[in-house]
Design a protein around this motif. Structure first.
Motif, short mmCIF file in Angstrom:
data_model
loop_
_atom_site.label_atom_id
_atom_site.label_comp_id
_atom_site.label_asym_id
_atom_site.label_seq_id
_atom_site.Cartn_x
_atom_site.Cartn_y
_atom_site.Cartn_z
N ALA A 92 0.99 -1.15 0.10
CA ALA A 92 0.05 -0.07 -0.21
C ALA A 92 0.82 1.13 0.06
O ALA A 92 0.67 2.21 -0.63
CB ALA A 92 -1.20 -0.14 1.29
N VAL A 93 1.83 1.29 0.74
CA VAL A 93 2.86 2.39 0.88
C VAL A 93 3.55 2.59 -0.41
O VAL A 93 3.72 3.84 -1.21
CB VAL A 93 3.67 2.33 2.09
CG1 VAL A 93 4.75 3.42 1.94
CG2 VAL A 93 2.97 2.46 3.40
N ARG A 94 3.76 1.75 -0.99
CA ARG A 94 4.55 1.65 -2.32
C ARG A 94 3.88 2.15 -3.34
O ARG A 94 4.07 3.13 -4.03
CB ARG A 94 5.13 0.12 -2.76
CG ARG A 94 6.67 -0.06 -2.03
CD ARG A 94 7.11 -1.42 -2.58
NE ARG A 94 8.32 -1.77 -1.96
CZ ARG A 94 9.66 -1.19 -2.14
NH1 ARG A 94 9.69 -0.64 -3.43
NH2 ARG A 94 10.64 -1.60 -1.45
N ARG A 95 2.65 1.70 -3.39
CA ARG A 95 1.63 2.20 -4.35
C ARG A 95 1.37 3.81 -4.20
O ARG A 95 1.28 4.69 -5.03
CB ARG A 95 0.05 1.38 -4.22
CG ARG A 95 0.25 0.23 -5.05
CD ARG A 95 -1.24 -0.28 -4.69
NE ARG A 95 -1.38 -1.76 -5.24
CZ ARG A 95 -2.07 -2.68 -4.88
NH1 ARG A 95 -3.27 -2.30 -4.14
NH2 ARG A 95 -2.25 -3.83 -5.31
N ARG A 96 1.44 4.35 -2.80
CA ARG A 96 1.15 5.52 -2.71
C ARG A 96 2.57 6.45 -3.16
O ARG A 96 2.35 7.44 -3.83
CB ARG A 96 0.82 5.87 -1.39
CG ARG A 96 0.96 7.25 -0.76
CD ARG A 96 -0.39 7.95 -1.08
NE ARG A 96 -1.66 7.52 -0.63
CZ ARG A 96 -2.45 7.54 0.35
NH1 ARG A 96 -2.03 8.77 1.01
NH2 ARG A 96 -3.43 6.92 0.52
N ILE A 97 3.52 5.85 -2.88
CA ILE A 97 4.75 6.53 -3.28
C ILE A 97 4.54 6.69 -4.90
O ILE A 97 4.84 7.58 -5.33
CB ILE A 97 6.11 5.86 -2.87
CG1 ILE A 97 5.95 6.06 -1.20
CG2 ILE A 97 7.27 6.26 -3.51
CD1 ILE A 97 7.09 5.06 -0.59
N HIS A 132 7.31 16.90 -5.58
CA HIS A 132 8.71 16.74 -5.70
C HIS A 132 9.57 16.59 -4.41
O HIS A 132 10.19 15.63 -4.16
CB HIS A 132 9.42 17.79 -6.61
CG HIS A 132 10.83 17.41 -6.89
ND1 HIS A 132 11.34 16.65 -7.77
CD2 HIS A 132 11.93 18.01 -6.46
CE1 HIS A 132 12.75 16.41 -7.73
NE2 HIS A 132 13.18 17.51 -6.99
N TRP A 133 9.23 17.26 -3.43
CA TRP A 133 9.70 17.36 -2.29
C TRP A 133 9.40 16.09 -1.58
O TRP A 133 10.29 15.43 -1.01
CB TRP A 133 9.21 18.64 -1.45
CG TRP A 133 9.49 18.68 0.02
CD1 TRP A 133 10.93 18.85 0.47
CD2 TRP A 133 8.94 18.33 1.05
NE1 TRP A 133 10.97 18.79 2.04
CE2 TRP A 133 9.71 18.44 2.50
CE3 TRP A 133 7.37 18.19 1.27
CZ2 TRP A 133 9.02 18.38 3.73
CZ3 TRP A 133 6.84 17.82 2.64
CH2 TRP A 133 7.69 17.95 3.72
N VAL A 134 8.32 15.91 -1.46
CA VAL A 134 7.92 14.57 -0.76
C VAL A 134 8.46 13.41 -1.41
O VAL A 134 9.09 12.51 -0.68
CB VAL A 134 6.19 14.44 -0.49
CG1 VAL A 134 5.84 12.97 0.03
CG2 VAL A 134 5.50 15.27 0.23
N GLY A 135 8.61 13.22 -2.59
CA GLY A 135 9.15 12.26 -3.27
C GLY A 135 10.73 12.06 -3.10
O GLY A 135 11.20 11.22 -2.99
#
Length: 146
Positions: A92-97, A132-135
């Motif tokens: 789930a977290v990977r999908r969000r990223i 971009h910052w969060v990424g």
């Protein structure tokens, strides 16, 4: 209210606030995190969270679609059982990223569409800057999520 019921309500409130999930979906997640045995029928879950079985169907379906919950059957038993998938959290977290990265690409195309210096592009630039910052916080230099 028991301590377990209070904790399930905390989980429900968290997911409602942070993810916009309906309270019953959060209750299902909370229950499946602490229930014993870990595999529960829809009737077991409904009893555990004091909900009607009818209200469970769509919510369990959405949790299985996300990969957080797995559906099981047992030989000779027509009942479906559900269990929290320990690997589902990472999925789930990977999908969000990945979704954040994909939206960054959509924002770039939006800037190309309206022109990066157009007045209306400021909204796109603001969103792109945040994504971009969060990424950058979530992806190390090789591009894989941390």
């Amino acid at each position: 209210m028991t301590d377990e019921e209070a904790w399930v309500e905390q989980v429900s409130a968290f997911f409602a606030r942070q993810e916009g999930l309906p309270p019953i979906t959060g209750r299902i997640l909370g229950w499946l995190m602490i229930c014993e045995p870990p595999e529960q029928s829809a009737a077991d879950i409904a009893a555990g969270i004091k909900a009607s079985r009818a209200s469970m169907t769509a919510n369990i379906r959405s949790l299985t679609a996300t990969g957080l919950v797995r559906r099981y059957t047992r030989a000779g038993d027509r009942t479906a059982y559900y269990r929290l998938d320990d690997q589902g959290w990472e999925t789930a977290v990977r999908r969000r990223i990945e979704g954040m990265s994909a939206f960054e690409d959509v924002l770039e195309r939006g800037l190309d569409l309206v022109g990066p210096e157009a007045e209306r592009a400021s909204r796109l630039r603001a969103a792109r800057s945040v994504y971009h910052w969060v990424g950058s916080l979530l992806r190390p230099e090789n591009g894989e999520p941390r």
